[in-house]
Design an enzyme around this catalytic site. Structure first.
Site, mmCIF file in Angstrom:
data_model
loop_
_atom_site.group_PDB
_atom_site.id
_atom_site.type_symbol
_atom_site.label_atom_id
_atom_site.label_comp_id
_atom_site.label_asym_id
_atom_site.label_seq_id
_atom_site.Cartn_x
_atom_site.Cartn_y
_atom_site.Cartn_z
ATOM 1 N N VAL A 63 -13.544 1.655 -76.719
ATOM 2 C CA VAL A 63 -13.063 1.050 -77.971
ATOM 3 C C VAL A 63 -12.384 2.061 -78.901
ATOM 4 C CG1 VAL A 63 -14.705 -0.875 -77.946
ATOM 5 C CG2 VAL A 63 -15.337 1.260 -79.112
ATOM 6 N N TYR A 153 -24.310 8.495 -87.900
ATOM 7 C CA TYR A 153 -24.548 7.074 -87.578
ATOM 8 C C TYR A 153 -24.612 6.231 -88.858
ATOM 9 C CZ TYR A 153 -26.880 3.110 -85.263
ATOM 10 O OH TYR A 153 -27.218 1.871 -84.769
ATOM 11 N N SER A 156 -21.205 5.926 -90.419
ATOM 12 C CA SER A 156 -20.320 5.024 -89.654
ATOM 13 C C SER A 156 -20.707 3.565 -89.891
ATOM 14 C CB SER A 156 -20.371 5.343 -88.152
ATOM 15 O OG SER A 156 -21.606 4.956 -87.574
ATOM 16 N N LYS A 157 -22.001 3.295 -89.964
ATOM 17 C CA LYS A 157 -22.462 1.913 -90.136
ATOM 18 C C LYS A 157 -22.211 1.418 -91.563
ATOM 19 C CE LYS A 157 -23.966 1.150 -85.935
ATOM 20 N NZ LYS A 157 -23.287 0.172 -85.079
HETATM 21 P P1 NAP Z 1 -27.035 0.083 -75.944
HETATM 22 O O1 NAP Z 1 -28.099 -0.598 -75.147
HETATM 23 O O2 NAP Z 1 -26.878 1.564 -75.829
HETATM 24 O O3 NAP Z 1 -25.642 -0.633 -75.615
HETATM 25 C C1 NAP Z 1 -24.427 -0.198 -76.161
HETATM 26 C C2 NAP Z 1 -23.348 -0.377 -75.128
HETATM 27 O O4 NAP Z 1 -22.100 0.069 -75.704
HETATM 28 C C3 NAP Z 1 -23.578 0.483 -73.868
HETATM 29 O O5 NAP Z 1 -23.314 -0.248 -72.703
HETATM 30 C C4 NAP Z 1 -22.574 1.599 -74.074
HETATM 31 O O6 NAP Z 1 -22.176 2.237 -72.868
HETATM 32 C C5 NAP Z 1 -21.425 0.871 -74.740
HETATM 33 N N1 NAP Z 1 -20.475 1.795 -75.335
HETATM 34 C C6 NAP Z 1 -20.715 3.053 -75.820
HETATM 35 N N2 NAP Z 1 -19.582 3.624 -76.212
HETATM 36 C C7 NAP Z 1 -18.583 2.740 -75.962
HETATM 37 C C8 NAP Z 1 -17.183 2.787 -76.134
HETATM 38 N N3 NAP Z 1 -16.556 3.878 -76.615
HETATM 39 N N4 NAP Z 1 -16.449 1.711 -75.774
HETATM 40 C C9 NAP Z 1 -17.059 0.613 -75.255
HETATM 41 N N5 NAP Z 1 -18.386 0.523 -75.055
HETATM 42 C C10 NAP Z 1 -19.144 1.572 -75.413
HETATM 43 O O7 NAP Z 1 -27.216 -0.188 -77.510
HETATM 44 P P2 NAP Z 1 -27.880 -1.405 -78.323
HETATM 45 O O8 NAP Z 1 -29.195 -0.951 -78.818
HETATM 46 O O9 NAP Z 1 -27.765 -2.674 -77.579
HETATM 47 O O10 NAP Z 1 -26.911 -1.425 -79.595
HETATM 48 C C11 NAP Z 1 -25.846 -2.342 -79.763
HETATM 49 C C12 NAP Z 1 -25.327 -2.209 -81.177
HETATM 50 O O11 NAP Z 1 -26.382 -2.468 -82.101
HETATM 51 C C13 NAP Z 1 -24.803 -0.810 -81.524
HETATM 52 O O12 NAP Z 1 -23.684 -0.920 -82.370
HETATM 53 C C14 NAP Z 1 -25.961 -0.184 -82.260
HETATM 54 O O13 NAP Z 1 -25.542 0.839 -83.142
HETATM 55 C C15 NAP Z 1 -26.485 -1.390 -83.010
HETATM 56 N N6 NAP Z 1 -27.871 -1.259 -83.439
HETATM 57 C C16 NAP Z 1 -28.880 -1.124 -82.536
HETATM 58 C C17 NAP Z 1 -30.188 -0.983 -82.986
HETATM 59 C C18 NAP Z 1 -31.350 -0.833 -82.052
HETATM 60 O O14 NAP Z 1 -32.471 -0.622 -82.533
HETATM 61 N N7 NAP Z 1 -31.180 -0.953 -80.753
HETATM 62 C C19 NAP Z 1 -30.445 -0.967 -84.361
HETATM 63 C C20 NAP Z 1 -29.391 -1.115 -85.251
HETATM 64 C C21 NAP Z 1 -28.112 -1.271 -84.776
HETATM 65 P P3 NAP Z 1 -22.971 3.580 -72.416
HETATM 66 O O15 NAP Z 1 -24.382 3.132 -72.138
HETATM 67 O O16 NAP Z 1 -22.223 4.035 -71.229
HETATM 68 O O17 NAP Z 1 -22.890 4.511 -73.609
#
Ligand code: NAP
Length: 247
Positions: A63, A153, A156-157
């Site tokens: 992205v 982080y 950015s958020k």
């Molecule tokens: P996740 O399991 O790590 O999934 C994120 C996905 O995004 C992974 O498949 C990752 O690929 C992919 N990604 C990373 N860099 C990318 C890029 N440059 N282009 C396209 N795809 C990319 O994370 P998640 O916990 O589901 O989080 C999803 C969203 O929720 C994120 O924005 C995160 O900041 C937000 N969030 C999560 C939490 C939490 O507690 N989990 C809390 C607050 C906010 P790789 O694995 O190869 O990096």
């Protein structure tokens, strides 16, 4: 079926919250485009959806890269016949105390999380404007309130919230709603590797006394992507078990 005839593009759809959103939207009849930098992970989620009778396409995308993002949206239009819903979910962490944070880790996190959201929203605008309909859901975090070790982080958020509000103003006349979710601690691969001590401390601050599940976050995405939320734009929704309320 709340998303029948709709095409939904989910970035970071190969894992965690994004994968849960893809599965949930497919069950509501959407044609789901699973886009991820991890192409194999995106393909696994898309195959699973298709095996269950849903419609899905997997695409590899970074992205941060404008050309790749534009190509992605072009392919979605050609192969799915439009683009109605964009879930800007791709995100990463590179935690460290601010004094020790490298410039590389600052740039990487801001580029994926904030610039990626901007580029995907910009590319999605054209097809959505043509349809006079669109739903964009961005992803912030409870970390916008400040979090030790997450200067990159958190910044950015917080930027994503400003971006959401501005895009909501600029895109409203085109019939496009732009909102933002801010999850707390959700059990995904992103949080799985955190040290036990960090998890215990996080749990202590959650009034509901447990971590969230990706499927619970996907329900909020579904509401913001469906016609039930047609009069809501420019808003931020915390989904965090009460963690953001304060002491
Ligand atoms: P996740 O399991 O790590 O999934 C994120 C996905 O995004 C992974 O498949 C990752 O690929 C992919 N990604 C990373 N860099 C990318 C890029 N440059 N282009 C396209 N795809 C990319 O994370 P998640 O916990 O589901 O989080 C999803 C969203 O929720 C994120 O924005 C995160 O900041 C937000 N969030 C999560 C939490 C939490 O507690 N989990 C809390 C607050 C906010 P790789 O694995 O190869 O990096």
């Amino acid at each position: 079926m709340r998303l029948r005839e709709k095409v939904a593009l989910v970035t970071g759809g190969g894992s965690g919250i994004g994968a849960a959103v893809c599965r949930r939207f497919a069950r509501e009849g959407a044609f789901v485009v699973v886009a991820d930098v991890d192409r194999a992970a995106a393909e696994r989620v898309a195959s699973e959806i298709k095996e269950r009778g849903g419609r899905a396409l997997s695409l590899g995308v970074d992205v941060r890269d404008r050309a790749e993002v534009e190509e992605m949206v072009k392919r979605v239009e050609e192969e799915c016949g439009g683009l109605h819903i964009l879930i800007n979910n791709a995100g990463i962490t590179r935690d460290n105390l601010a004094v020790r944070m490298t410039e590389g880790d600052w740039d990487l996190v801001v580029e994926v999380n904030l610039k990626g959201t901007f580029l995907c929203s910009q590319a999605a605008f054209r097809p959505m404007r043509r349809q006079r309909y669109g739903k964009i859901v961005n992803t912030a975090s409870v970390a916008v309130r400040g979090n030790l070790g997450q200067a990159n982080y958190s910044a950015s958020k917080a930027g994503i919230i400003g971006l959401t509000r501005t895009l909501a103003l600029e895109f409203a006349r085109a019939g496009i709603c732009v909102n933002c979710i801010a999850p707390g601690f959700i059990e995904t691969p992103m949080t799985a590797g955190l040290p036990e001590k960090v998890k215990e401390e996080a749990l202590r601050r959650i009034p509901l006394g447990r971590f969230g599940k990706p499927e619970e976050v996907a329900e909020l995405h579904l509401f913001l992507a469906s016609p039930e939320s047609d009069y809501i734009t420019g808003q931020v929704f915390f989904i965090d078990g009460g963690a953001s309320i304060g002491i």
